[in-house]
Scaffold this motif. Sequence first.
Motif, short mmCIF file in Angstrom:
data_model
loop_
_atom_site.label_atom_id
_atom_site.label_comp_id
_atom_site.label_asym_id
_atom_site.label_seq_id
_atom_site.Cartn_x
_atom_site.Cartn_y
_atom_site.Cartn_z
N LEU A 150 48.86 46.69 38.96
CA LEU A 150 48.28 45.93 37.72
C LEU A 150 46.93 46.05 37.57
N ARG A 151 46.56 46.31 36.23
CA ARG A 151 44.97 46.34 35.96
C ARG A 151 44.57 44.77 35.87
N PHE A 152 43.17 44.72 36.16
CA PHE A 152 42.57 43.27 36.28
C PHE A 152 41.60 43.22 35.12
N GLU A 153 41.18 42.15 34.98
CA GLU A 153 39.91 41.80 33.95
C GLU A 153 38.84 42.85 34.45
N GLY A 154 38.44 43.47 33.59
CA GLY A 154 37.02 44.08 33.79
C GLY A 154 37.49 45.63 33.65
N ASP A 155 38.75 45.81 33.76
CA ASP A 155 39.18 47.15 33.46
C ASP A 155 39.11 47.41 31.90
N PRO A 156 38.50 48.31 31.51
CA PRO A 156 38.39 48.91 29.98
C PRO A 156 39.60 49.09 29.36
N CYS A 175 47.71 34.53 33.12
CA CYS A 175 47.71 36.15 32.72
C CYS A 175 47.86 36.82 34.27
N LEU A 176 48.69 37.84 34.27
CA LEU A 176 48.85 38.65 35.60
C LEU A 176 47.46 39.46 35.88
N SER A 177 46.84 39.74 34.75
CA SER A 177 45.62 40.71 34.79
C SER A 177 44.37 39.70 35.22
N ILE A 178 44.62 38.38 35.22
CA ILE A 178 43.59 37.62 35.48
C ILE A 178 44.08 36.16 36.37
N PRO A 179 44.24 36.72 37.48
CA PRO A 179 44.93 35.93 38.62
C PRO A 179 43.96 34.67 39.06
N GLY A 180 45.09 33.70 39.28
CA GLY A 180 44.38 32.36 39.85
C GLY A 180 43.71 31.51 38.74
N LYS A 181 43.63 31.63 37.53
CA LYS A 181 42.95 31.06 36.61
C LYS A 181 43.98 30.89 35.39
N SER A 182 43.89 29.45 34.91
CA SER A 182 44.79 29.10 33.68
C SER A 182 43.86 28.81 32.38
N PHE A 183 44.31 29.07 31.21
CA PHE A 183 43.57 28.79 30.07
C PHE A 183 44.43 27.98 29.26
N ASP A 184 43.61 27.02 28.33
CA ASP A 184 44.15 26.52 27.21
C ASP A 184 43.92 27.40 26.16
N VAL A 185 45.06 27.62 25.37
CA VAL A 185 45.22 28.47 24.12
C VAL A 185 46.01 27.95 23.10
N MET A 186 45.47 28.02 21.81
CA MET A 186 46.38 27.63 20.55
C MET A 186 47.17 28.88 20.12
N ARG A 187 48.47 28.37 19.79
CA ARG A 187 49.27 29.52 19.42
C ARG A 187 50.03 28.85 18.43
N PRO A 188 50.65 29.79 17.27
CA PRO A 188 51.59 29.46 16.31
C PRO A 188 52.85 28.76 17.08
N ALA A 189 53.34 27.72 16.30
CA ALA A 189 54.47 27.11 16.97
C ALA A 189 55.73 28.00 16.79
N GLN A 226 48.48 46.47 30.90
CA GLN A 226 48.27 45.90 32.01
C GLN A 226 48.56 46.73 33.13
N ILE A 227 49.33 47.74 32.93
CA ILE A 227 49.66 48.81 34.15
C ILE A 227 48.79 50.04 33.66
N GLY A 228 47.76 50.21 33.03
CA GLY A 228 46.80 51.15 32.72
C GLY A 228 47.64 52.07 31.77
#
Length: 151
Positions: free
Chosen positions: A4-10, A92-106, A49-51
């Motif tokens: 996997l590629r992680f946050e910070g990978d271009p 997100c698999l690319s941002i392990p250990g964190k969760s985010f509140d996100v607004m999405r269409p129903a 996410q896998i480059g």
Amino acid sequence: MRPLRFEGDPVLLQTAAAVDQFDDDLAVLVRDMFETMYAAPGRGLAAPQIGVSRRVFVVDTDWKEAEPAPMIFVNPQITARATHEVQGTEACLSIPGKSFDVMRPAWVEVAWQDLDGTAQQARFDGVQAICVCHELDHLNGLLITQTGTLQ
């Protein structure tokens, strides 16, 4: 499996290129993506996410609670969406250990191609809509750090 590629990978911030070759290389990529997603364990995985900066992602929102229902999306695009949005918690698999509140269409209607290049279209609601939108964001170079609020 692929790493996997992680946050910070271009590669995670690039707009992925369209797929124009529906061949054995694409089939191998998709197979590897499913193996990587299930092992992670996740419900969706985009090629960046896998480059691999290509417009392809895989989703299986059922496998953790029921029979697997793998879906492959090549060159996906949202063709219609609900005007009503719902807030949910996403990881997100690319941002392990964190969760985010996100607004999405129903719900979203999506057009895409399958592994053979055949045009597909369907409407997705609930968790499937969330997952499709999340993975499509990856293809557009967006992370949930940009679209959501850290919990």
